[in-house]
Design an enzyme around this catalytic site. Structure first.
Site, short mmCIF file in Angstrom:
data_model
loop_
_atom_site.label_atom_id
_atom_site.label_comp_id
_atom_site.label_asym_id
_atom_site.label_seq_id
_atom_site.Cartn_x
_atom_site.Cartn_y
_atom_site.Cartn_z
N HIS A 64 33.64 32.24 32.03
CA HIS A 64 33.08 32.39 30.99
C HIS A 64 33.56 31.30 30.09
O HIS A 64 34.74 31.67 29.66
CB HIS A 64 33.40 33.52 30.29
CG HIS A 64 32.80 34.78 31.06
ND1 HIS A 64 31.75 35.56 30.85
CD2 HIS A 64 33.36 35.55 32.07
CE1 HIS A 64 31.52 36.68 31.77
NE2 HIS A 64 32.57 36.65 32.63
N PHE A 65 32.77 30.20 29.80
CA PHE A 65 33.25 28.97 28.94
C PHE A 65 32.79 28.88 27.64
O PHE A 65 32.93 28.19 26.86
CB PHE A 65 33.15 27.89 29.72
CG PHE A 65 34.09 27.51 31.03
CD1 PHE A 65 35.40 28.41 31.11
CD2 PHE A 65 33.89 26.41 31.71
CE1 PHE A 65 36.15 28.08 32.23
CE2 PHE A 65 34.80 26.27 32.94
CZ PHE A 65 35.95 27.16 33.11
N ASN A 96 26.66 35.09 29.43
CA ASN A 96 26.89 35.81 28.12
C ASN A 96 27.45 35.05 26.86
O ASN A 96 28.49 35.37 26.26
CB ASN A 96 27.89 37.14 28.43
CG ASN A 96 29.10 36.95 29.02
OD1 ASN A 96 29.34 35.82 29.52
ND2 ASN A 96 29.88 37.63 28.74
N HIS A 181 27.47 42.64 37.84
CA HIS A 181 28.68 43.18 37.19
C HIS A 181 28.28 44.72 37.27
O HIS A 181 27.16 45.42 36.77
CB HIS A 181 28.74 42.86 35.49
CG HIS A 181 29.81 43.66 35.03
ND1 HIS A 181 30.62 42.87 34.25
CD2 HIS A 181 29.90 45.15 34.81
CE1 HIS A 181 31.62 43.83 33.74
NE2 HIS A 181 31.12 45.08 34.10
N HIS A 234 33.86 41.14 40.66
CA HIS A 234 34.90 41.60 40.64
C HIS A 234 35.04 43.24 40.62
O HIS A 234 35.07 44.00 39.99
CB HIS A 234 35.48 41.42 38.86
CG HIS A 234 34.21 41.54 38.00
ND1 HIS A 234 33.43 42.31 38.11
CD2 HIS A 234 34.23 40.78 36.79
CE1 HIS A 234 32.57 42.31 36.89
NE2 HIS A 234 33.07 41.33 36.06
N ASP A 305 36.90 35.49 36.81
CA ASP A 305 36.56 36.03 35.65
C ASP A 305 37.09 35.62 34.19
O ASP A 305 37.56 36.35 33.52
CB ASP A 305 36.51 37.85 35.66
CG ASP A 305 35.80 38.35 34.67
OD1 ASP A 305 34.85 37.50 33.88
OD2 ASP A 305 35.77 39.53 34.22
N HIS A 309 39.48 35.25 24.89
CA HIS A 309 39.42 35.85 23.48
C HIS A 309 40.48 35.47 22.72
O HIS A 309 41.59 35.03 23.43
CB HIS A 309 39.18 37.26 23.55
CG HIS A 309 38.07 37.81 24.25
ND1 HIS A 309 36.64 37.66 23.81
CD2 HIS A 309 37.83 38.34 25.44
CE1 HIS A 309 36.16 38.35 24.84
NE2 HIS A 309 36.74 38.64 25.75
O1 DOR Z 1 36.33 41.82 30.67
C1 DOR Z 1 35.45 41.00 30.72
N1 DOR Z 1 35.07 39.99 30.00
N2 DOR Z 1 34.37 41.43 31.53
C2 DOR Z 1 33.24 40.88 31.57
O2 DOR Z 1 32.25 41.28 32.66
C3 DOR Z 1 32.86 40.16 30.56
C4 DOR Z 1 34.01 39.19 30.03
C5 DOR Z 1 33.87 38.56 28.82
O3 DOR Z 1 32.85 37.68 28.76
O4 DOR Z 1 34.48 38.49 27.83
#
Ligand code: DOR
Length: 440
Positions: A64-65, A96, A181, A234, A305, A309
């Site tokens: 997730h970039f 996302n 997922h 995952h 994954d 954050h």
């Molecule tokens: O822990 C997660 N964070 N699982 C996910 O499926 C999405 C990801 C995120 O985009 O933060």
């Protein structure tokens, strides 16, 4: 006839599909042009790889970039730089973002942006929604698109297709393997109030094994009804493994280095919400079951994954704290440490991080050291001892759950289509990543 190579890596130990060989590899035009003794060959540049293992480029199939919309956490430039520094030559990126990546325009925007800023090769998932469910067959064929991602349970962002009838529409739309997922949304909603006021230690109790097993059983049945291949992202529970084994003709699956390395409750004692991700890190018996899937050959792919954050966001009290942790830069040293500890062979590592992704996602010219394939190399020193630190981690979030992890085995250089992008721990050259391509 003596050919002139653009690059020759000399005397490394190559991990090829037919075994290890201490020899040379020559590159012309970004592709592997020869493997064997090239000591008298002409070359524009050479690299002495003696003492290093030359692996096919490691591909992280779940990152997730965060671009567009969440670039205070990461962007395609920072995420791909982190990948290059960790020995990763290619990534698949998740939809996302904000807005979600759910249309041809948004996919094209990401591809154009990545062509300008990515250090390594890339492909994007299109997010399935109720609105685009019937046009996914066209969307999955776009340039730089690997396929469809379906959130069957909610996680970060607003993407969600939780009703079986809608999931079936997705499985019936298009033909590539659908990445899922897999957590049951109804059970997630029903159980959340049970944990009010509790700590992050409850994360795997809220999102429990049953939640994953129910969802995986259901999507396997739907995929079979639609005769569609799927890839369960995952996988974290012992309970899903027999289901996946029984449906191997249809389903591939992946797990993460963190699920093979960390375990509850210790990870929550030590890391608090930094260890919070979806699906959760669970108690050691699940980790052992996942290792058995590594050993038995059942596991197809290892991916991180990578879901950064900021520390400020992570400091919110659970469950307002967001789920996810970075991982693309630590994949190689963490897993090589497991190789050195005898938990898997180097060949199995290669199988899970390059040959496996290439096979499962039908990637073109990636995944093996062989003439004609892209010259993507992860050069590693299996004996190097180095400690993973937050300072080394170049994800914009500025932390790693593996801070303080003493690794044995380290990425020394990253080569993408014949160009060095990392050497001795530093980025070199400029971002020149290209979209990866797949069978239709
Ligand atoms: O822990 C997660 N964070 N699982 C996910 O499926 C999405 C990801 C995120 O985009 O933060």
């Amino acid at each position: 006839m003596s050919r002139s190579f653009d690059l020759v890596l000399r005397n490394g130990t190559l991990v090829t599909p037919s075994g290890r060989a201490q020899t040379d590899v020559g590159v012309i035009g970004g592709r592997i042009a020869a493997i064997g003794d090239l000591s008298s060959a002409k070359a524009a540049s050479t690299f002495d790889a003696k003492g290093l293992h030359v692996l096919p480029g490691v591909i992280d199939t779940q990152c997730h970039f965060r671009e567009p919309g969440l670039t205070h956490k990461e962007d395609l430039g920072s995420g791909s730089a982190s990948a290059a520094l960790g020995g990763v030559t290619g990534f698949f990126e998740m939809p996302n973002t904000n807005p979600s990546t759910d249309s041809a325009e948004r996919l094209a925007w990401k591809v154009a942006r990545a062509k300008e800023t990515s250090w390594v090769d890339f492909a994007f998932y299109v997010g399935a929604t109720m609105e685009n469910a019937d046009s996914l067959g066209t969307l999955e064929q776009g340039e730089g698109v690997v396929g469809i991602k379906m959130f069957c349970g909610s996680s970060t962002g607003s993407l969600l297709v939780d009703k079986p009838a809608d999931q079936l529409r997705v499985f019936r739309s298009g033909k590539r393997r659908v990445a899922c997922h897999s957590e049951d949304e109804a059970r997630l909603k029903e159980r959340k109030p049970l944990f009010e006021g509790k700590s992050v230690h409850s994360h795997p109790d809220w999102r429990d094994e049953e939640c994953a097993v129910m969802s995986t059983a259901s999507i396997l049945a739907l995929a079979r009804q639609a005769n569609r291949k799927l890839h369960v992202l995952h996988v974290t529970t012992a309970g899903e493994l027999p289901l996946l084994e029984a449906n191997k003709d249809l389903a591939s699956f992946e797990t993460t280095p963190q699920h093979l390395t960390l375990a509850a409750p210790e990870c929550y004692d030590r890391l608090g919400t930094l260890a919070q991700m979806n699906p959760p890190i669970r108690e050691a018996r699940h980790r052992e079951a996942l290792w058995e899937a590594v050993r038995s050959g059942m596991l197809d792919v290892l991916a991180t994954d990578h879901a950064p954050h900021t520390l400020e966001e992570k400091a919110k009290p659970w469950p307002q704290s967001p789920s996810g942790m970075p991982g693309v830069q630590t994949l190689v040293p963490v897993m090589l440490t497991h190789v050195n500890a005898g938990r898997l062979s180097l060949e199995r590592f290669v199988d899970l991080t390059s040959a496996g992704p290439a096979r499962v996602f039908t990637m073109r010219r990636k995944g093996r050291l062989a003439v004609g394939f892209d010259a993507d190399f992860t050069l590693v020193d299996l004996a190097a001892k180095q400690t993973i630190t937050n300072a080394w981690s170049k994800s914009r979030c500025g932390w790693t759950p593996f801070d303080g992890f003493e690794a044995t085995g380290w990425p020394m250089a990253t080569v993408v289509r014949g160009q060095f992008v990392m050497r001795d721990g530093a980025l070199v050259g400029a971002p020149a990543g290209q979209p990866m391509s797949f069978d239709p």
